[in-house]
Write a protein that holds these residues in place. Structure first.
Motif, PDB file in Angstrom:
ATOM      1  N   GLN A 140      26.992  44.072  42.675  1.00 24.49           N
ATOM      2  CA  GLN A 140      28.079  44.705  41.940  1.00 24.49           C
ATOM      3  C   GLN A 140      27.107  45.563  40.847  1.00 24.49           C
ATOM      4  OE1 GLN A 140      29.086  41.568  43.450  1.00 24.49           O
ATOM      5  NE2 GLN A 140      29.401  42.546  44.815  1.00 24.49           N
ATOM      6  N   GLY A 144      30.471  47.737  36.286  1.00 22.48           N
ATOM      7  CA  GLY A 144      31.025  47.912  37.525  1.00 22.48           C
ATOM      8  C   GLY A 144      32.991  47.433  36.521  1.00 22.48           C
ATOM      9  N   ASP A 145      33.660  47.813  37.893  1.00 24.73           N
ATOM     10  CA  ASP A 145      34.747  47.598  37.688  1.00 24.73           C
ATOM     11  C   ASP A 145      34.879  46.085  38.637  1.00 24.73           C
ATOM     12  OD1 ASP A 145      35.879  50.137  36.986  1.00 24.73           O
ATOM     13  OD2 ASP A 145      36.747  50.432  38.763  1.00 24.73           O
ATOM     14  N   ARG A 260      26.424  56.030  36.969  1.00 25.34           N
ATOM     15  CA  ARG A 260      26.494  54.743  37.099  1.00 25.34           C
ATOM     16  C   ARG A 260      25.880  53.725  37.069  1.00 25.34           C
ATOM     17  NH1 ARG A 260      28.987  53.669  42.895  1.00 25.34           N
ATOM     18  NH2 ARG A 260      30.227  51.102  42.694  1.00 25.34           N
ATOM     19  N   ASP A 475      29.520  52.191  50.805  1.00 28.26           N
ATOM     20  CA  ASP A 475      29.176  52.079  48.881  1.00 28.26           C
ATOM     21  C   ASP A 475      28.847  50.624  48.661  1.00 28.26           C
ATOM     22  OD1 ASP A 475      29.459  53.026  46.304  1.00 28.26           O
ATOM     23  OD2 ASP A 475      30.488  51.283  45.618  1.00 28.26           O
ATOM     24  N   ASP A 477      29.058  48.452  45.905  1.00 30.22           N
ATOM     25  CA  ASP A 477      29.777  48.029  44.974  1.00 30.22           C
ATOM     26  C   ASP A 477      30.835  47.907  46.196  1.00 30.22           C
ATOM     27  OD1 ASP A 477      30.750  46.391  43.233  1.00 30.22           O
ATOM     28  OD2 ASP A 477      29.915  47.398  41.229  1.00 30.22           O
ATOM     29  N   ASP A 479      34.395  49.307  44.336  1.00 30.71           N
ATOM     30  CA  ASP A 479      34.502  49.887  43.399  1.00 30.71           C
ATOM     31  C   ASP A 479      36.340  50.319  44.451  1.00 30.71           C
ATOM     32  OD1 ASP A 479      33.067  49.822  41.184  1.00 30.71           O
ATOM     33  OD2 ASP A 479      32.885  51.735  40.675  1.00 30.71           O
ATOM     34  N   LYS A 483      40.246  50.534  43.275  1.00 26.87           N
ATOM     35  CA  LYS A 483      41.083  51.030  43.881  1.00 26.87           C
ATOM     36  C   LYS A 483      42.308  50.884  44.985  1.00 26.87           C
ATOM     37  CE  LYS A 483      40.464  55.819  43.743  1.00 26.87           C
ATOM     38  NZ  LYS A 483      41.527  56.571  44.615  1.00 26.87           N
TER      39      LYS A 483
END
Lengths: 517, 236
Positions: A140, A144-145, A260, A475, A477, A479, A483
């Motif tokens: 993570q 980050g989100d 990022r 990815d 993470d 994210d 979403k």
């Protein structure tokens, strides 16, 4: 199924992967009644973590229809759950060490025997429960989100984290530590003073929104770095390490990745990344716990007979002798009936897990290491995550190495060059040879392919009140998962907030109604 | 969640006694009185028809013993035990567990034994386990003999007490017995600052702690914003 469930819910969730679990938590949190089941007797589905014994539950579906438990259509309007499209495949396990401890024929010194005791499969299996082997290892970003969501929703209290303590890269046949913070840059002995200045300048300019970078719109990120007159070493560090890119990565994507990375520096540790203790499989459990705390009903090891449709909408779930109704149905894509995923393209993530005897770069301190292995001879970038015992995923003295890549040929083929360059698959005859090689020895290996459904069309053939959740993606993470969960939540409950902050223990008032009497 | 252990520090650095924080998990079959025991301990209340607690990740209760302040973080099952779906995450990092059964129901004692086994296999090896035979006020309907449970507890190294959440009998005692046992179990950490940092992402302020006498230390290393504090545990 000797249980009796309530027969009406707002939402039924099948599968306990990350996206499904976030949605379950989000729905329960805003007061919806949720039934959350899994066909497995463990949490996480394709996001789960296993110990050394239980991971062998993963099997190849030799018979392509074995996952479809029944004929496709039982009765009119009843669809079977499960499909043969999105399963874990190419599963292989191997011990690279003897079954039982070798009798030490060399060692006469008994005091040393304890320390020198060789690993055997028997000894590894004794420690089985100390392993938490992720199917889908994730890191993570500190800013980050996902970390943001954990904190804002108050789910953070369920998990603990370790910080990734170093990032390394493969350059000119050697492993190098990537300098990623100001302190790292200046303490790095492989980088000259002039290079240090240039690196800081570029890192600063990447983070500066004012900097004019429009000229590079149609070029690659590498073109930009070359134009900045950086040395080859620095280009390598920034391109493959900091921006996790390849030679072909377009400029805007490379800059985005680098930003990022840089944005998350300095919040928790030396690198931007956190890893959840006891494995990535803890995180879906944390969301499920929140869902349960807010009234969600949980049942593992359930095998629904099918879903019953009415007017091309989901009506109820047939479970045991019960018909459980709900306004909405959420399923992980591997639980989806075949009918909903016709024509969806198959893509895979190559995965390997190695148990090794030492770290890739030995150090006094135990590190949690991230390695981006750049593309080589037509092979894709390989991400390696090396975990030590402090992460709660393997016994003391051993390391767990995860390899992740977009699947090209097969997991074994895709990682062959990396494994050969970095590890010893077979120990040498004599300890001296091992010593000179200085590579970690592989004790056990696993290879498998995870379906990548992150870019699949999971909407077209699906009824309005049914939502399919993708499995793990490439990815680092979560994210993409957040979403997706937000998007599905909005489609179900447009006017409600997604995972608002849960109250702290001190804010809970018990027995309030009694006091009023 | 980690144990936050240490001495409360005043700005001038003088100490004020120890503060320990423990994670305690409750286990046991549905309707044996797990939530009632917590409610009695935390709020001093009892409700005959206790509904499942909604919205509480865990409850906290602070107990002062001599110069030590013990803060319990008490985790209830949130109903996940009902269809045998309690996540392993639930007892991660727990220093103590209370396994509850109902003395009027033999089956719940059987289930309690299963939970003890599960904890012995899965939880931390140093976890303190207490067995609570609840509903002692209904002793006239007893189905599990005191001696039977006591023998089982002795054989398995468990603390054992019969309790009644209804009359409050032995409820505080079982928590205090756990504190005593924890005190003996924890080891004194050596200076080992070169180990990997462990983080909890907390959103409330944690006091500054130092000079720990217990196994795990957590102290804030940086404060970014009001709502996010990062604590770092150098001992693990």
């Amino acid at each position: 199924m000797d249980y009796t469930f309530p027969e009406k819910f707002d939402l039924i969730v099948v599968g306990t992967g990350v996206v499904e679990s976030m949605l379950s938590a989000a729905a329960s949190r805003v007061g919806k009644t949720v039934l959350h089941i899994d066909t497995n007797d463990y949490y996480g589905g394709q996001w789960a973590s296993f110990n050394l014994e239980t991971i062998t539950k993963l099997k190849n579906d030799d018979n392509s229809s074995s996952n479809v438990r029944n004929p496709l259509v039982l009765e009119e309007n009843t669809y079977c759950l499960g499909n043969n499209v999105f399963n874990v495949e190419n599963v292989q396990f191997k011990y690279h060490i003897p079954n039982i401890p070798k009798k030490s024929d060399v060692s006469e010194d008994t005091s040393n025997m304890e320390l020198d005791e060789k690993w055997s499969s028997e000894r590894l299996l004794k420690e089985s429960r100390k392993f938490n082997i992720d199917l889908a290892p994730k890191l993570q970003f500190g800013r980050g989100d996902f970390v943001g969501l954990l904190i804002s929703s108050n789910i953070s209290r369920y998990a603990e984290y370790r910080c990734v303590s170093r990032i390394i890269t493969w350059l000119n046949g050697k492993l190098h530590v990537v300098p990623c913070s100001r302190a790292d840059v200046f303490s790095n002995t492989n980088v000259t003073v002039i290079e240090k200045r240039m690196l800081m300048k570029v890192l600063t300019s990447l983070n500066d929104p004012e900097e004019d970078m429009k000229n590079y719109e149609n070029q690659t990120f590498k073109d930009f770095l070359i134009d900045k007159k950086l040395s080859p070493n620095l280009i390598h560090f920034i391109l493959y390490g900091i921006s996790m890119s390849s030679d072909e990565t377009p400029f805007s994507e490379g800059v985005g990745n680098a930003k990022r990375f840089l944005n998350s520096l300095g919040r928790f540790g030396k690198t931007p990344f956190l890893y959840s203790m006891y494995g990535s499989g803890e995180l879906p459990q944390a969301f499920c716990r929140l869902s349960a705390v807010f009234g969600g009903v949980f049942a593992l090891g359930q095998t629904p007979q099918g879903i019953i449709m009415h007017d091309n909408k989901f009506k109820s779930l047939k479970l045991g002798s019960q018909h459980l109704e709900a306004d909405h149905l959420i399923m992980s894509v591997d639980n989806s009936p075949q009918q909903f995923i016709t024509g969806v393209e198959k893509k895979y993530i190559s995965r390997a897990v190695l148990i090794t005897s030492s770290s890739m770069i030995e150090s006094e301190k135990e590190h949690l290491t991230l390695l981006f292995y750049p593309p080589e001879n037509g092979k894709n970038t390989v991400t390696l995550i090396e975990l030590g015992s402090l992460t709660g995923t393997c016994p003391k003295g051993l390391f767990l190495v995860h390899l992740i890549s977009r699947q090209n040929i097969s997991p074994e083929e895709d990682f062959k060059h990396v494994v050969e360059n970095l590890f010893l698959s077979e120990p040498f005859e004599t300890p001296e040879e091992n010593e000179t090689a200085r590579k970690p020895e592989i004790l056990w290996s696993a290879y498998f392919s995870l379906p990548d459904t992150s870019e699949s069309d999971l909407k077209s053939n699906v009824p309005d009140n049914v939502f399919l959740c993708p499995g793990p993606d490439l990815d680092l993470d979560y994210d993409g998962s957040i979403k997706m969960a937000r998007d599905i939540f909005k489609r179900m409950y447009d006017d409600l907030e997604f995972l608002p902050r849960a109250p702290d223990p001190e804010e809970i008032i018990l027995g309030e109604d009694e006091e009023g009497e | 969640m980690s144990t936050r252990t240490g001495a409360a520090q005043r700005p001038n650095g003088s100490t004020q006694g120890k503060i320990c924080q423990f994670k305690l998990v409750l286990l046991g079959e549905s309707a044996v009185g797990k939530s009632s025991l917590v409610l009695r301990f935390v709020k001093g209340q009892f409700h005959e028809y206790q509904e499942s607690t909604i919205g509480a990740a865990f409850l906290t209760q602070t107990v002062c013993l001599d110069d030590t302040t013990v803060k319990f973080e008490i985790w209830d099952t949130a109903g996940q035990e009902r269809y045998h779906s309690l996540a392993p995450m639930y007892y991660r990092g727990a220093q103590a567990a209370i396994v509850v059964y109902d003395i009027t129901n033999q089956d719940t004692f059987g289930r309690a034994k299963t939970w003890v086994k599960e904890l012995q296999r899965q939880a931390s090896p140093t976890i303190v386990i207490a067995l609570a035979g609840n509903k002692q006020d209904l002793a006239n309907k007893r189905m599990v003999e005191y001696e039977e449970a006591q023998t089982y507890a002795d054989e398995n190294g468990l603390l054992f007490i019969e309790t009644s959440a209804k009359t409050a009998m032995n409820v505080n005692d079982i928590f205090l017995a756990i504190v005593d046992e924890l005190d003996e179990n924890v080891e004194v950490p050596g200076p080992n600052s070169n180990k990997l940092s462990k983080f909890s992402l907390l959103n409330k302020t944690v006091g500054v702690l130092s000079k720990a006498l217990f196994a795990k230390i957590v102290f804030p290393i940086s404060i970014n914003r009001k709502d996010s504090i990062i604590s770092c545990d150098p001992s693990l």
